[in-house]
Every structure is written in C-alpha cells, then in structure tokens.
Design a protein around this motif. Structure first.
Motif, PDB file in Angstrom:
ATOM      1  N   VAL A  61     -37.347 -47.349  -1.035  1.00  0.00           N
ATOM      2  CA  VAL A  61     -36.466 -46.353  -0.423  1.00  0.00           C
ATOM      3  C   VAL A  61     -36.545 -45.055  -1.211  1.00  0.00           C
ATOM      4  O   VAL A  61     -36.538 -45.069  -2.443  1.00  0.00           O
ATOM      5  CB  VAL A  61     -35.003 -46.857  -0.391  1.00  0.00           C
ATOM      6  CG1 VAL A  61     -34.101 -45.856   0.333  1.00  0.00           C
ATOM      7  CG2 VAL A  61     -34.916 -48.224   0.268  1.00  0.00           C
ATOM      8  N   GLN A  62     -36.617 -43.926  -0.498  1.00  0.00           N
ATOM      9  CA  GLN A  62     -36.618 -42.610  -1.131  1.00  0.00           C
ATOM     10  C   GLN A  62     -35.226 -41.989  -1.062  1.00  0.00           C
ATOM     11  O   GLN A  62     -34.554 -42.069  -0.034  1.00  0.00           O
ATOM     12  CB  GLN A  62     -37.609 -41.683  -0.433  1.00  0.00           C
ATOM     13  CG  GLN A  62     -37.633 -40.257  -0.993  1.00  0.00           C
ATOM     14  CD  GLN A  62     -38.650 -39.380  -0.285  1.00  0.00           C
ATOM     15  OE1 GLN A  62     -39.849 -39.546  -0.487  1.00  0.00           O
ATOM     16  NE2 GLN A  62     -38.177 -38.461   0.556  1.00  0.00           N
ATOM     17  N   TYR A  63     -34.796 -41.378  -2.179  1.00  0.00           N
ATOM     18  CA  TYR A  63     -33.510 -40.683  -2.275  1.00  0.00           C
ATOM     19  C   TYR A  63     -33.778 -39.229  -2.668  1.00  0.00           C
ATOM     20  O   TYR A  63     -33.712 -38.862  -3.835  1.00  0.00           O
ATOM     21  CB  TYR A  63     -32.613 -41.350  -3.314  1.00  0.00           C
ATOM     22  CG  TYR A  63     -31.970 -42.636  -2.843  1.00  0.00           C
ATOM     23  CD1 TYR A  63     -30.671 -42.641  -2.343  1.00  0.00           C
ATOM     24  CD2 TYR A  63     -32.669 -43.834  -2.874  1.00  0.00           C
ATOM     25  CE1 TYR A  63     -30.086 -43.812  -1.902  1.00  0.00           C
ATOM     26  CE2 TYR A  63     -32.100 -45.010  -2.431  1.00  0.00           C
ATOM     27  CZ  TYR A  63     -30.803 -44.996  -1.943  1.00  0.00           C
ATOM     28  OH  TYR A  63     -30.224 -46.170  -1.496  1.00  0.00           O
ATOM     29  N   ALA A  64     -34.096 -38.393  -1.694  1.00  0.00           N
ATOM     30  CA  ALA A  64     -34.446 -36.999  -1.986  1.00  0.00           C
ATOM     31  C   ALA A  64     -33.271 -36.237  -2.576  1.00  0.00           C
ATOM     32  O   ALA A  64     -33.452 -35.363  -3.432  1.00  0.00           O
ATOM     33  CB  ALA A  64     -34.945 -36.301  -0.728  1.00  0.00           C
ATOM     34  N   ASP A  65     -32.033 -36.558  -2.138  1.00  0.00           N
ATOM     35  CA  ASP A  65     -30.852 -35.850  -2.655  1.00  0.00           C
ATOM     36  C   ASP A  65     -30.130 -36.658  -3.730  1.00  0.00           C
ATOM     37  O   ASP A  65     -29.029 -36.285  -4.142  1.00  0.00           O
ATOM     38  CB  ASP A  65     -29.887 -35.510  -1.514  1.00  0.00           C
ATOM     39  CG  ASP A  65     -29.279 -36.746  -0.849  1.00  0.00           C
ATOM     40  OD1 ASP A  65     -29.673 -37.887  -1.200  1.00  0.00           O
ATOM     41  OD2 ASP A  65     -28.405 -36.584   0.022  1.00  0.00           O
TER      42      ASP A  65
END
Length: 206
Positions: A61-65
C-alpha cells in the motif's frame, strides 16, 4: 527526516522523531484470515520518495500523504513452512531488490514458538515476492537454565517463545539486525549478507 511507524495496541501511527508530531494512519481493507481488528505488523519502505507499507504478504500500500492509502498492489502471497508471515524490520533496498526480516508463529505442543525468516521482493511495482527462507533463520528460545521471565506489563508470565526482528541495515556485506526477545529486551545480530542470501528459495505460492 527521521520518522517511524508504531502502533498503540490497536491502530497504526506515523511519527516524526525530530518534532514528536504524529498522526493515525488509515488502514486498507484487511485481507487475511486471522484479522482480529488490531492494526500492527506493517512493514514500511520508501519508493519514489513516497511511503509504502507491506500490509500483508503480497499486499503493498502507498501512503503519499502519510495518512491515507492512495494506491494498492496485490500479488500472490508466499507460503512459509512455520506459520503465517507477519511484520518485522523495514524493507531495505539492496541492488534492485527489497529485503525484510519477518517473524512468524507456530504451535509446538503447549507453546507458541516465534521464528524469523527473510523475504525478497522486486523493488518496483507491483512488488512481487521473489524468494523467501523456507526454514527459520533463527527461532526464539529461553537461555539455558533461565526461568520464564515476567511479561513487561506484569499481568501474566510469558508462555510464548518470542522473537521480533525490528530493524535491518546492510553495509559492506554485513547485515545488522535488531530483534526483540521475550518482549523484554533487544539483541543485535550481525551476519554475513551473502550467507543470508544463500538461504533464500523461490517462493511457493498459495
């Protein structure tokens, strides 16, 4: 900036170490059978200057913020011979691959025994798991002649052999690993990196 991911027993948090600022992180939809409502065992790494976590084997999972999942990749989950693969160290990029030391738990008679293994992933989307150690790198035991230690919270005595890898560094063909023992102390383990790699096998898929 120095940062960490941690849990409060139920939820995951992101924290900046230099300012002590922290905030809760929203989890993705759980996709594993033994989910009990507690968020833990996330494996963080940075890719293209964005925070990513291995939420469960085969699920990145990506968490850009740094708060909310905005991209997910799901691939086939690897099979490990000693129980479900759970979290451990951060994932470290070495060459074109990512590596993490994980923990697992299996039943041995009346005792739960934790073991540690290593997993190799592609360092690019969708972060396929390539190889894994099918046998433990090490397993948790009591020191010879030692009594079962008190649990840190003093509520009950430990009835599980616990090891939990929490940090990995690789430099000059040496792996430095920090691993917890019995939820009571940390130990530093140094091993030749090429020797660790020699234990990896192509993954078995579900």
């Amino acid at each position: 900036r120095p940062a960490c991911l941690f849990n409060d027993g139920y939820q995951m948090w992101f924290g900046w170490l230099d300012t002590a600022e922290c905030h809760k992180m929203k989890p993705p939809k759980p996709d594993f059978e033994d989910y009990d409502g507690r968020e833990k065992n996330w494996t963080p790494f940075v890719h293209n200057k964005k925070l990513h976590v291995i939420y469960s084997p085969g699920h990145v999972v990506q968490y850009a913020d740094l708060k909310t999942p905005n991209k997910e990749w799901k691939t086939e989950a690897p099979v490990y011979n000693y129980g479900a693969i759970r979290g451990g160290t951060q994932a470290v990029k070495v060459g074109s691959k990512l590596y993490t030391i994980f923990h697992s738990m299996h039943r041995s008679g009346p005792i739960n025994v934790y073991t540690a293994g290593m997993m190799e992933l592609e360092a690019k989307q969708p972060f396929n798991v390539l190889r894994i150690t099918q046998d433990p790198l090490w397993k948790a035991t009591f020191h010879p002649g030692a009594n079962i230690p008190d649990a840190p919270h003093k509520a009950k005595r430990m009835v599980t052999f616990v090891t939990f890898p929490s940090h990995l560094e690789v430099k000059d063909n040496e792996a430095t690993i920090i691993a917890g023992w019995q939820d009571a102390s940390d130990h530093i383990i140094r091993l030749p990196w090429d020797e660790l790699l020699s234990h990896l096998e192509v993954v078995k898929k579900d």
